[in-house]
Motif scaffolding. Structure first.
Motif, PDB file in Angstrom:
ATOM      1  N   MET A 102       1.037  -1.279  -0.124  1.00  0.00           N
ATOM      2  CA  MET A 102       0.052   0.181  -0.076  1.00  0.00           C
ATOM      3  C   MET A 102       0.898   1.229   0.085  1.00  0.00           C
ATOM      4  O   MET A 102       1.974   1.400   0.634  1.00  0.00           O
ATOM      5  CB  MET A 102      -0.828   0.129   1.299  1.00  0.00           C
ATOM      6  CG  MET A 102      -1.743   1.266   1.401  1.00  0.00           C
ATOM      7  SD  MET A 102      -3.019   1.214   2.732  1.00  0.00           S
ATOM      8  CE  MET A 102      -1.705   1.464   4.103  1.00  0.00           C
ATOM      9  N   ARG A 103       0.433   2.148  -0.973  1.00  0.00           N
ATOM     10  CA  ARG A 103       1.230   3.433  -1.016  1.00  0.00           C
ATOM     11  C   ARG A 103       0.473   4.545  -0.506  1.00  0.00           C
ATOM     12  O   ARG A 103      -0.704   4.755  -0.867  1.00  0.00           O
ATOM     13  CB  ARG A 103       1.952   3.699  -2.379  1.00  0.00           C
ATOM     14  CG  ARG A 103       2.636   2.659  -3.041  1.00  0.00           C
ATOM     15  CD  ARG A 103       3.250   3.095  -4.220  1.00  0.00           C
ATOM     16  NE  ARG A 103       2.158   2.959  -5.249  1.00  0.00           N
ATOM     17  CZ  ARG A 103       2.241   3.561  -6.547  1.00  0.00           C
ATOM     18  NH1 ARG A 103       3.591   3.907  -6.980  1.00  0.00           N
ATOM     19  NH2 ARG A 103       1.395   3.276  -7.297  1.00  0.00           N
ATOM     20  N   VAL A 104       1.143   5.548   0.576  1.00  0.00           N
ATOM     21  CA  VAL A 104       0.237   6.688   1.002  1.00  0.00           C
ATOM     22  C   VAL A 104       1.477   7.770   0.736  1.00  0.00           C
ATOM     23  O   VAL A 104       2.667   7.754   1.270  1.00  0.00           O
ATOM     24  CB  VAL A 104       0.115   6.416   2.498  1.00  0.00           C
ATOM     25  CG1 VAL A 104      -0.445   7.639   2.996  1.00  0.00           C
ATOM     26  CG2 VAL A 104      -1.060   5.188   2.621  1.00  0.00           C
ATOM     27  N   ALA A 105       0.882   8.862   0.348  1.00  0.00           N
ATOM     28  CA  ALA A 105       1.527  10.093   0.057  1.00  0.00           C
ATOM     29  C   ALA A 105       1.418  10.995   1.130  1.00  0.00           C
ATOM     30  O   ALA A 105       0.212  11.411   1.448  1.00  0.00           O
ATOM     31  CB  ALA A 105       1.481  10.558  -1.280  1.00  0.00           C
ATOM     32  N   PHE A 148      10.399  12.859  12.148  1.00  0.00           N
ATOM     33  CA  PHE A 148       8.980  12.400  12.447  1.00  0.00           C
ATOM     34  C   PHE A 148       9.093  11.251  11.288  1.00  0.00           C
ATOM     35  O   PHE A 148       8.351  10.271  11.588  1.00  0.00           O
ATOM     36  CB  PHE A 148       7.912  13.299  12.488  1.00  0.00           C
ATOM     37  CG  PHE A 148       6.779  12.802  12.795  1.00  0.00           C
ATOM     38  CD1 PHE A 148       6.628  12.293  13.841  1.00  0.00           C
ATOM     39  CD2 PHE A 148       5.604  12.819  11.893  1.00  0.00           C
ATOM     40  CE1 PHE A 148       5.272  11.593  14.260  1.00  0.00           C
ATOM     41  CE2 PHE A 148       4.271  12.431  12.136  1.00  0.00           C
ATOM     42  CZ  PHE A 148       4.151  11.678  13.492  1.00  0.00           C
ATOM     43  N   LEU A 149       9.136  11.427  10.076  1.00  0.00           N
ATOM     44  CA  LEU A 149       9.034  10.699   9.070  1.00  0.00           C
ATOM     45  C   LEU A 149       9.744   9.263   9.414  1.00  0.00           C
ATOM     46  O   LEU A 149       9.125   8.392   9.093  1.00  0.00           O
ATOM     47  CB  LEU A 149       9.634  11.132   7.834  1.00  0.00           C
ATOM     48  CG  LEU A 149       9.100  10.587   6.458  1.00  0.00           C
ATOM     49  CD1 LEU A 149       7.731  10.522   6.429  1.00  0.00           C
ATOM     50  CD2 LEU A 149       9.644  11.333   5.393  1.00  0.00           C
ATOM     51  N   THR A 150      10.924   9.362   9.927  1.00  0.00           N
ATOM     52  CA  THR A 150      11.676   7.850  10.225  1.00  0.00           C
ATOM     53  C   THR A 150      10.742   7.308  11.202  1.00  0.00           C
ATOM     54  O   THR A 150      10.819   5.910  11.128  1.00  0.00           O
ATOM     55  CB  THR A 150      13.018   8.217  10.609  1.00  0.00           C
ATOM     56  OG1 THR A 150      13.055   9.123  11.892  1.00  0.00           O
ATOM     57  CG2 THR A 150      13.821   8.861   9.663  1.00  0.00           C
ATOM     58  N   VAL A 151      10.298   7.848  12.325  1.00  0.00           N
ATOM     59  CA  VAL A 151       9.344   7.432  13.029  1.00  0.00           C
ATOM     60  C   VAL A 151       8.152   6.844  12.680  1.00  0.00           C
ATOM     61  O   VAL A 151       7.750   5.533  12.679  1.00  0.00           O
ATOM     62  CB  VAL A 151       8.833   8.323  14.326  1.00  0.00           C
ATOM     63  CG1 VAL A 151       7.912   7.695  15.207  1.00  0.00           C
ATOM     64  CG2 VAL A 151      10.102   8.898  14.980  1.00  0.00           C
ATOM     65  N   GLU A 193       7.143   2.789  12.430  1.00  0.00           N
ATOM     66  CA  GLU A 193       5.471   2.404  12.975  1.00  0.00           C
ATOM     67  C   GLU A 193       4.626   1.640  11.889  1.00  0.00           C
ATOM     68  O   GLU A 193       3.726   1.094  12.117  1.00  0.00           O
ATOM     69  CB  GLU A 193       4.995   3.636  13.566  1.00  0.00           C
ATOM     70  CG  GLU A 193       5.315   3.845  14.992  1.00  0.00           C
ATOM     71  CD  GLU A 193       4.457   5.219  15.560  1.00  0.00           C
ATOM     72  OE1 GLU A 193       3.300   5.598  14.994  1.00  0.00           O
ATOM     73  OE2 GLU A 193       4.899   5.845  16.581  1.00  0.00           O
ATOM     74  N   PHE A 194       4.962   2.049  10.598  1.00  0.00           N
ATOM     75  CA  PHE A 194       3.982   1.518   9.537  1.00  0.00           C
ATOM     76  C   PHE A 194       4.855   0.824   8.405  1.00  0.00           C
ATOM     77  O   PHE A 194       4.993   1.381   7.538  1.00  0.00           O
ATOM     78  CB  PHE A 194       3.255   2.812   9.171  1.00  0.00           C
ATOM     79  CG  PHE A 194       2.358   3.346  10.099  1.00  0.00           C
ATOM     80  CD1 PHE A 194       0.942   2.853   9.896  1.00  0.00           C
ATOM     81  CD2 PHE A 194       2.588   4.100  10.882  1.00  0.00           C
ATOM     82  CE1 PHE A 194       0.024   3.153  10.921  1.00  0.00           C
ATOM     83  CE2 PHE A 194       1.627   4.751  11.553  1.00  0.00           C
ATOM     84  CZ  PHE A 194       0.343   4.228  11.725  1.00  0.00           C
ATOM     85  N   PRO A 195       5.532  -0.185   8.903  1.00  0.00           N
ATOM     86  CA  PRO A 195       6.437  -1.022   7.897  1.00  0.00           C
ATOM     87  C   PRO A 195       5.629  -1.289   6.621  1.00  0.00           C
ATOM     88  O   PRO A 195       6.210  -1.485   5.622  1.00  0.00           O
ATOM     89  CB  PRO A 195       7.072  -2.148   8.752  1.00  0.00           C
ATOM     90  CG  PRO A 195       6.204  -2.317   9.933  1.00  0.00           C
ATOM     91  CD  PRO A 195       5.525  -1.175  10.018  1.00  0.00           C
ATOM     92  N   ALA A 198      -2.697   5.337  10.382  1.00  0.00           N
ATOM     93  CA  ALA A 198      -3.506   4.229  10.775  1.00  0.00           C
ATOM     94  C   ALA A 198      -4.851   3.945  10.169  1.00  0.00           C
ATOM     95  O   ALA A 198      -5.262   2.896   9.670  1.00  0.00           O
ATOM     96  CB  ALA A 198      -3.606   4.442  12.433  1.00  0.00           C
ATOM     97  N   TRP A 199      -5.603   5.145   9.713  1.00  0.00           N
ATOM     98  CA  TRP A 199      -6.888   5.201   9.443  1.00  0.00           C
ATOM     99  C   TRP A 199      -6.886   4.490   7.849  1.00  0.00           C
ATOM    100  O   TRP A 199      -7.481   3.612   7.565  1.00  0.00           O
ATOM    101  CB  TRP A 199      -7.423   6.467   9.198  1.00  0.00           C
ATOM    102  CG  TRP A 199      -8.734   6.416   8.742  1.00  0.00           C
ATOM    103  CD1 TRP A 199     -10.224   6.054   9.501  1.00  0.00           C
ATOM    104  CD2 TRP A 199      -9.435   6.594   7.401  1.00  0.00           C
ATOM    105  NE1 TRP A 199     -11.268   6.191   8.668  1.00  0.00           N
ATOM    106  CE2 TRP A 199     -10.815   6.280   7.510  1.00  0.00           C
ATOM    107  CE3 TRP A 199      -8.647   6.730   5.951  1.00  0.00           C
ATOM    108  CZ2 TRP A 199     -11.598   6.477   6.260  1.00  0.00           C
ATOM    109  CZ3 TRP A 199      -9.506   6.882   5.018  1.00  0.00           C
ATOM    110  CH2 TRP A 199     -10.879   6.674   5.091  1.00  0.00           C
ATOM    111  N   PHE A 200      -5.832   4.839   7.020  1.00  0.00           N
ATOM    112  CA  PHE A 200      -5.675   4.178   5.873  1.00  0.00           C
ATOM    113  C   PHE A 200      -5.381   2.684   5.757  1.00  0.00           C
ATOM    114  O   PHE A 200      -5.819   1.970   5.286  1.00  0.00           O
ATOM    115  CB  PHE A 200      -4.651   5.068   5.016  1.00  0.00           C
ATOM    116  CG  PHE A 200      -5.470   6.273   4.381  1.00  0.00           C
ATOM    117  CD1 PHE A 200      -6.234   6.341   3.294  1.00  0.00           C
ATOM    118  CD2 PHE A 200      -4.649   7.499   4.445  1.00  0.00           C
ATOM    119  CE1 PHE A 200      -6.632   7.418   2.767  1.00  0.00           C
ATOM    120  CE2 PHE A 200      -4.930   8.697   3.835  1.00  0.00           C
ATOM    121  CZ  PHE A 200      -6.272   8.697   3.182  1.00  0.00           C
ATOM    122  N   SER A 201      -4.440   2.398   6.792  1.00  0.00           N
ATOM    123  CA  SER A 201      -3.929   1.234   7.101  1.00  0.00           C
ATOM    124  C   SER A 201      -5.454   0.187   7.369  1.00  0.00           C
ATOM    125  O   SER A 201      -5.354  -0.770   6.924  1.00  0.00           O
ATOM    126  CB  SER A 201      -3.237   0.847   8.173  1.00  0.00           C
ATOM    127  OG  SER A 201      -1.901   1.630   7.867  1.00  0.00           O
TER     128      SER A 201
END
Ligand code: CA2
Length: 142
Positions: free
Chosen positions: A1-4, A30-33, A37-39, A134-137
């Protein structure tokens, strides 16, 4: 899944100025976090201070990606063209604001993007981006 994730003007200054409103962390940190968190999510990140570049990026990701997390910055309140771009694309856009735009100046209460967004998160700091992810996931695993 790709999220921009797309951030608008001045958000390149996160962590450098106005920590009381926008916190002390840069978005790159923050992006690295978020990526840890969302591998399972392939997260692309784009920031620009230029209105047309933001529109080009919305067009680029707006037909193939699962979701877009968009903080249009000050253009939220001024840009018909950015509102039109969000309306024109297929990928759902979740609008995120770091600060609570409803608790600030009156002009921040109007958004050209919100009528075309699937939802809006405001006032939860950078955590708003994690909640949007989290919502998109959950949407795709449901
Ligand atoms: O709360 C938000 O995320 C905003 O989109 C941020 C915009 C503002 O115009 C919107 O009303 C709400 C401003 C971004 C400015 O970002 C800075 C970050 C650090 C230091 C200075 C500005």
């Amino acid at each position: 899944m790709r999220v921009a994730i797309i951030n608008g003007p001045n958000l390149n200054l996160l962590g450098k100025r106005e920590p009381r409103i926008y916190g002390t962390q840069s978005f790159e940190e923050f992006l690295t976090v978020l990526r840890t968190e969302f591998p399972a999510v392939e997260i692309s990140y784009f920031q620009s201070n230029v209105e047309g570049e933001l529109i080009n990026e919305l067009h680029r990701v707006g037909f193939e990606y699962t979701g877009i997390i968009f903080n249009p910055g000050g253009y939220t309140h001024t840009s018909v063209a950015i509102g039109d771009a969000v309306a024109a694309i297929k990928t759902p856009v979740l609008e995120v604001h770091i600060s609570n735009v409803h608790a600030r100046e009156e002009f921040r209460r109007h958004s050209y993007v919100s009528p075309h967004a699937i939802g809006v998160i405001a006032g939860l700091g950078l955590q708003g981006y994690a909640l949007a992810l989290a919502w998109f996931s959950n949407q795709t695993s449901a």
